[in-house]
Design an enzyme around this catalytic site. Sequence first.
Site, PDB file in Angstrom:
ATOM      1  N   ASP A 227       6.530  -8.538  -2.144  1.00  0.00           N
ATOM      2  CA  ASP A 227       6.767  -7.341  -2.815  1.00  0.00           C
ATOM      3  C   ASP A 227       7.594  -7.604  -4.192  1.00  0.00           C
ATOM      4  O   ASP A 227       8.517  -6.714  -4.335  1.00  0.00           O
ATOM      5  CB  ASP A 227       7.927  -6.734  -1.894  1.00  0.00           C
ATOM      6  CG  ASP A 227       8.175  -5.252  -2.111  1.00  0.00           C
ATOM      7  OD1 ASP A 227       7.055  -4.540  -2.562  1.00  0.00           O
ATOM      8  OD2 ASP A 227       9.070  -4.630  -1.881  1.00  0.00           O
ATOM      9  N   LEU A 228       6.955  -8.363  -4.901  1.00  0.00           N
ATOM     10  CA  LEU A 228       7.472  -8.665  -6.344  1.00  0.00           C
ATOM     11  C   LEU A 228       6.954  -7.304  -7.174  1.00  0.00           C
ATOM     12  O   LEU A 228       5.986  -6.846  -7.307  1.00  0.00           O
ATOM     13  CB  LEU A 228       6.539  -9.605  -6.984  1.00  0.00           C
ATOM     14  CG  LEU A 228       7.090 -10.227  -8.249  1.00  0.00           C
ATOM     15  CD1 LEU A 228       8.623 -11.034  -8.056  1.00  0.00           C
ATOM     16  CD2 LEU A 228       6.272 -11.373  -8.921  1.00  0.00           C
TER      17      LEU A 228
END
Length: 391
Positions: A227-228
């Site tokens: 979930d960058l």
Amino acid sequence: GGGRGEGRAGSSNALSGALSSARDLAEHIEAHLSHADEAESWRVASMDEVTILGMVDEGHYGEVFRGRWRGAEVAVKRIKTPAHWAAPADAARPRRSKPSGPATWEVELGLAARPTHPSLSSAASSSSSGEGLRAGEQAERAKLAEAFARELSLLKRLRSNRIVLFMGACLEPSDLCLLTEYLPRGSLHDLLHRRRKLPRGRRLVQMARDVAEGCAYLHAQRIVHRDLKASNLLLDESYRVKVADFGLSRIRPGTLEAAATASWGGTVAYMAPEVLRGESACTEASDAYSYGVVLWEMVTGHIPWRGLEHWQVMQRVGNSGEGLQVPRAEELEGSAGGPPCPAELLAVMAECLDHDAARRPRFEEVIERLDTIRAEQGLLVPTSSSESDRP
């Protein structure tokens, strides 16, 4: 008379059920942790130990506060539990402004200030045992517990200047909290879209390198972030970047080529095409794609795929093969001392955004290429911040 009494009894039973559910949630989290953690110094026995200085942010599943614990300034990430949803709707909301003096955790957050969750309202009117509430939240509770325990377990063992520093945690049923170092300049998302400042020149390259270094460290630990995005990248006083928020991260089994997980998660606008199509779980390569989206956001100042619904992004990126348009250096606004974005950084961005996962670079290669830019153009950032260094 009787109706009002029945209403109070129903609300009391619903709150009792929610508190029981919160205890179950805490037990789920404890089950994910090893017994060796029981005596660890990071455990916060009670949130009364923490002085709350103000609210930073709020989301669907939690809230973030600035606080002080054991003499250090900390960020307090508090998980919303059914107990918080169940409180009376007419009580005062928690204060967002900085209080005039120290406040206990309960007073500052107003534990009695939580509005009644819709599921609790129906539980109060239809059941005096709270069973309806608990039955409807089993999956949600398990999901919250897994995410909280995963982030806690990962943060405890990560030690890098490019990863947000873990300080402590409270596992009390009514106060499930993670404590990390407090980073005063907020997130990259705040910088780009709230303060509307774009990093340029040497600052841009340094910040891009910081993110790459943090991701390279995670991958060396066999961890895929999953979930960058800009809101999960935090800035210290000198605008150095640290990677945060590991609730969706996974430890990869076996080799780097092994499947990371059977499910996918994250933020659609940053997801790799193969993940959106369901052809692949999140991998190092999908983290690289997300990094490319972050670079695009830093350079353009735009929110990726703004104005589109999630299903539209999935259709365009996953099925139609569309991608974010990588700008040319001459198209970007200039700044004193040279171009705002070196052509080589744009080339890195384009490769990270490649729809073919096999062609995306590893973060070790990204770091080498960014270091080459810094060496060739003298883009060296001092350790302390000055006015000229700011975005």
